[in-house]
Design a protein around this motif. Structure first.
Motif, short mmCIF file in Angstrom:
data_model
loop_
_atom_site.label_atom_id
_atom_site.label_comp_id
_atom_site.label_asym_id
_atom_site.label_seq_id
_atom_site.Cartn_x
_atom_site.Cartn_y
_atom_site.Cartn_z
N GLN A 79 -39.82 -84.03 -69.15
CA GLN A 79 -39.10 -84.26 -67.90
C GLN A 79 -37.89 -83.34 -67.79
OE1 GLN A 79 -40.24 -86.02 -65.59
NE2 GLN A 79 -41.85 -87.15 -66.64
N PHE A 80 -37.58 -82.58 -68.84
CA PHE A 80 -36.46 -81.66 -68.79
C PHE A 80 -36.89 -80.36 -68.12
CE2 PHE A 80 -34.99 -84.59 -71.94
CZ PHE A 80 -33.61 -84.58 -71.82
N ILE A 81 -36.03 -79.88 -67.22
CA ILE A 81 -36.29 -78.61 -66.54
C ILE A 81 -35.44 -77.54 -67.22
CG2 ILE A 81 -36.16 -77.38 -64.34
CD1 ILE A 81 -36.20 -80.12 -62.98
N LEU A 82 -36.04 -76.43 -67.61
CA LEU A 82 -35.28 -75.38 -68.27
C LEU A 82 -34.32 -74.74 -67.27
CD1 LEU A 82 -38.03 -73.62 -70.42
CD2 LEU A 82 -36.22 -75.17 -71.19
N PRO A 83 -33.01 -74.79 -67.52
CA PRO A 83 -32.06 -74.17 -66.60
C PRO A 83 -32.09 -72.65 -66.72
CG PRO A 83 -30.93 -75.00 -68.54
CD PRO A 83 -32.37 -75.42 -68.67
N THR A 84 -31.67 -71.97 -65.67
CA THR A 84 -31.64 -70.50 -65.71
C THR A 84 -30.63 -70.01 -66.73
OG1 THR A 84 -30.06 -70.56 -63.89
CG2 THR A 84 -32.37 -70.28 -63.32
N THR A 85 -29.53 -70.72 -66.86
CA THR A 85 -28.55 -70.43 -67.91
C THR A 85 -28.16 -71.74 -68.54
OG1 THR A 85 -26.69 -70.59 -66.37
CG2 THR A 85 -27.65 -68.41 -66.70
N GLY A 86 -27.84 -71.71 -69.80
CA GLY A 86 -27.48 -72.96 -70.46
C GLY A 86 -27.02 -72.73 -71.87
N PRO A 87 -26.58 -73.78 -72.53
CA PRO A 87 -26.08 -73.64 -73.90
C PRO A 87 -27.22 -73.38 -74.86
CG PRO A 87 -26.23 -75.94 -73.30
CD PRO A 87 -26.56 -75.17 -72.06
N VAL A 88 -26.91 -72.78 -75.94
CA VAL A 88 -27.89 -72.54 -77.00
C VAL A 88 -27.78 -73.67 -78.01
CG1 VAL A 88 -28.61 -71.00 -78.85
CG2 VAL A 88 -27.74 -70.05 -76.70
N PHE A 89 -28.87 -74.36 -78.23
CA PHE A 89 -28.88 -75.48 -79.16
C PHE A 89 -29.47 -75.04 -80.49
CE2 PHE A 89 -29.16 -77.48 -74.97
CZ PHE A 89 -28.10 -78.37 -75.04
N THR A 90 -28.86 -75.46 -81.56
CA THR A 90 -29.42 -75.19 -82.89
C THR A 90 -30.60 -76.13 -83.11
OG1 THR A 90 -28.05 -76.81 -84.02
CG2 THR A 90 -27.12 -74.60 -83.72
N GLU A 93 -29.42 -79.62 -83.67
CA GLU A 93 -29.00 -80.28 -82.43
C GLU A 93 -30.20 -80.77 -81.65
OE1 GLU A 93 -24.76 -78.01 -81.52
OE2 GLU A 93 -26.64 -77.17 -80.77
N LEU A 94 -31.25 -79.96 -81.59
CA LEU A 94 -32.45 -80.37 -80.88
C LEU A 94 -33.10 -81.59 -81.54
CD1 LEU A 94 -34.05 -76.90 -80.06
CD2 LEU A 94 -32.97 -78.47 -78.46
N LEU A 95 -33.12 -81.60 -82.88
CA LEU A 95 -33.67 -82.76 -83.59
C LEU A 95 -32.83 -84.00 -83.32
CD1 LEU A 95 -34.60 -81.12 -87.03
CD2 LEU A 95 -36.18 -81.92 -85.25
N ALA A 96 -31.51 -83.82 -83.28
CA ALA A 96 -30.62 -84.96 -83.01
C ALA A 96 -30.83 -85.48 -81.59
CB ALA A 96 -29.16 -84.55 -83.20
N ILE A 97 -31.01 -84.57 -80.62
CA ILE A 97 -31.25 -84.98 -79.24
C ILE A 97 -32.53 -85.80 -79.16
CG2 ILE A 97 -31.87 -84.11 -76.94
CD1 ILE A 97 -29.95 -81.76 -77.47
N GLY A 98 -33.55 -85.37 -79.90
CA GLY A 98 -34.81 -86.10 -79.91
C GLY A 98 -34.68 -87.51 -80.47
N GLN A 99 -33.61 -87.76 -81.23
CA GLN A 99 -33.37 -89.07 -81.81
C GLN A 99 -32.24 -89.81 -81.09
OE1 GLN A 99 -32.64 -88.34 -85.96
NE2 GLN A 99 -34.72 -87.56 -86.36
N ASN A 100 -31.93 -89.36 -79.88
CA ASN A 100 -30.88 -89.99 -79.06
C ASN A 100 -29.48 -89.88 -79.67
OD1 ASN A 100 -32.69 -90.76 -77.11
ND2 ASN A 100 -33.06 -92.76 -78.04
N ASP A 101 -29.23 -88.84 -80.47
CA ASP A 101 -27.91 -88.64 -81.05
C ASP A 101 -27.25 -87.45 -80.37
OD1 ASP A 101 -25.66 -88.36 -82.53
OD2 ASP A 101 -26.65 -88.06 -84.47
N TYR A 102 -26.21 -87.75 -79.56
CA TYR A 102 -25.52 -86.70 -78.81
C TYR A 102 -24.08 -86.54 -79.29
CZ TYR A 102 -29.47 -87.85 -75.85
OH TYR A 102 -30.73 -88.11 -75.40
N SER A 103 -23.77 -87.12 -80.44
CA SER A 103 -22.39 -87.18 -80.90
C SER A 103 -21.81 -85.81 -81.24
CB SER A 103 -22.29 -88.11 -82.12
OG SER A 103 -23.17 -87.67 -83.14
N ASP A 104 -22.65 -84.84 -81.63
CA ASP A 104 -22.14 -83.53 -82.04
C ASP A 104 -22.18 -82.50 -80.91
OD1 ASP A 104 -21.60 -84.38 -84.62
OD2 ASP A 104 -23.64 -83.90 -85.33
#
Length: 321
Positions: A79-90, A93-104
Motif C-alpha cells: 500500500q506504500f507508494i514510492l515517492p519521487t524523492t524521499g529519505p534513504v532507509f538503511t 530501519e526497513l526491518l524495524a518499520i516492518g515490525q512497527n518500530d519507528y523509534s529510530d
C-alpha cells in the motif's frame, strides 16, 4: 469530597500506559478519533461580576475498550507508494518499520513515510465500549459555576473513512450529578456522532458533532421534584454537542477551541418550562498557549445550574491520550 475521590480514581484509570515501542497507528495518526479526548484543566473560574469565583478542576476523561481488532489496509507494504524523492532507509530501519518500530526514525523520515502511504484506501470499522467522565470540581463546591458532572458508559460501532472523518452510533447510560450530590439523575438512550478533520494526519484540527436522545429518570433530582411536587415521572431529552478546534498563525498560541452544548426536553410540564429547566445551553471559547496555559470564556448554563452565568476561566490545561 465523594466526587473528588471519584475524580482522582478516574484520572488514575484513564492515564495511558506508555508503551516502549510506538505502534503504527500512534506514529502516523491513523486513530485520530481518540486523540486529545482526555483533558484536565486547573485554574480560577469566576463569573463576569467577580462576586463568585473558585479554584476548580475541569476534566474530560475517556477510556476506550476495543472489541476485536480494526484492520488497517495501508499497513501492508504494497500500500506504500514510492515517492519521487524521499529519505534513504538503511536495511535495519526497513526491518524495524516492518515490525512497527519507528523509534529510530527522524521526524523528516516519519513525515515522508507518512506521505508515501496511499490513504485513499484507509477504511476500518470497530465496535468498542467507551467509559467517560466530564465535569467541574470546585474547591468551594458552593461556588461551582458549572455544577454538572456526567459519568457515561457507551457501546459504539465506529467507522473510519479515507483518513478524513469518522462516524458512529450506539447506546449509552449516564449518571449525572452536582458536586454536592444534592441533585442526581440517570439517563439512557441512543447516540450518534461524527468527527471531521481539516488536515490529513493532524489530530488537533477538527469538528466534532454528537446527538443523544435519552430517557431520564429524575428520582434523585431534588430541583425537579420540588417544582413538580414530588412527581418522579421519567422524561425524554435531546442533547447536542459541537466542538471546533483549530490552529492559527500565532506562534505562542497552540490552538483555539469553540464548543456548544445544548439540552432540550420536548413536551416539558408547564412548571418545568416556567422555571427555565426545559432547556440548557452553554457556549465556550478558549485559547490555549504553548506551555499549557489557557484563557476561556463561557456563557450559559448546564443542568442543575441555578442561573445563567458568564464565566471567565484562567489556568493550566493538560491533554493526554
Amino acid at each position: 469530597m465523594k466526587l473528588a475521590v471519584i475524580a482522582y480514581l478516574l484520572v488514575c484509570f484513564f492515564l495511558p500506559v506508555q508503551a516502549s515501542t510506538p505502534s503504527f497507528e500512534e506514529t502516523f495518526g491513523l486513530d485520530l478519533f481518540d486523540k486529545g479526548k482526555n483533558k484536565v484543566r486547573l485554574g480560577m473560574f469566576s463569573n463576569e461580576s467577580g462576586d463568585t469565583s473558585s479554584w476548580s478542576i475541569d476534566f474530560k476523561l475517556n477510556k476506550d475498550i476495543g472489541i476485536g481488532q480494526p484492520s488497517y489496509p495501508n499497513k501492508d507494504k504494497d500500500q506504500f507508494i514510492l515517492p519521487t524523492t524521499g529519505p534513504v532507509f538503511t536495511m535495519d530501519e526497513l526491518l524495524a518499520i516492518g515490525q512497527n518500530d519507528y523509534s529510530d526514525l527522524s521526524d523528516i523520515q516519519k513525515e515522508r513515510l507518512f506521505a508515501a502511504i496511499d490513504h485513499s484506501v484507509d477504511d476500518y470499522s470497530v465496535f468498542h465500549i467507551n467509559l467517560s467522565a466530564e465535569g467541574l470540581l470546585a474547591l468551594d463546591k458552593e461556588k461551582n459555576l458549572k455544577d454538572f458532572t456526567q459519568f457515561r458508559a457507551q457501546g459504539t460501532y465506529k467507522k473510519w473513512r479515507d483518513n478524513q472523518y469518522t462516524y458512529g452510533g450506539g447506546i449509552f447510560a449516564t449518571y449525572e450529578t452536582d458536586q454536592s450530590n444534592d441533585n442526581a439523575q440517570i439517563a439512557y438512550g441512543v447516540s450518534v456522532n461524527a468527527q471531521f478533520y481539516f488536515h490529513q494526519g493532524k489530530a488537533n484540527e477538527y469538528v466534532f458533532l454528537k446527538l443523544d436522545y435519552a430517557q431520564v429518570d429524575p428520582t434523585d433530582n431534588t430541583q425537579r421534584l420540588a417544582i413538580l411536587n414530588g412527581d418522579k415521572s421519567t422524561f425524554h431529552r435531546w442533547e447536542m454537542d459541537a466542538t471546533v478546534q483549530f490552529q492559527i498563525s500565532v506562534q505562542e498560541i497552540d490552538k483555539v477551541e469553540l464548543s456548544y452544548r445544548y439540552f432540550y426536553e420536548p413536551g416539558a410540564p408547564t412548571e418545568v418550562a416556567a422555571a427555565g429547566m426545559n432547556n440548557f445551553a452553554l457556549f465556550t471559547a478558549g485559547i490555549f498557549f504553548q506551555k499549557g496555559w489557557f484563557i476561556a470564556f463561557s456563557d450559559g448554563e448546564l443542568p442543575f445550574s441555578v442561573q445563567k452565568e458568564q464565566i471567565v476561566e484562567l489556568g493550566w490545561s493538560h491533554s493526554f491520550n
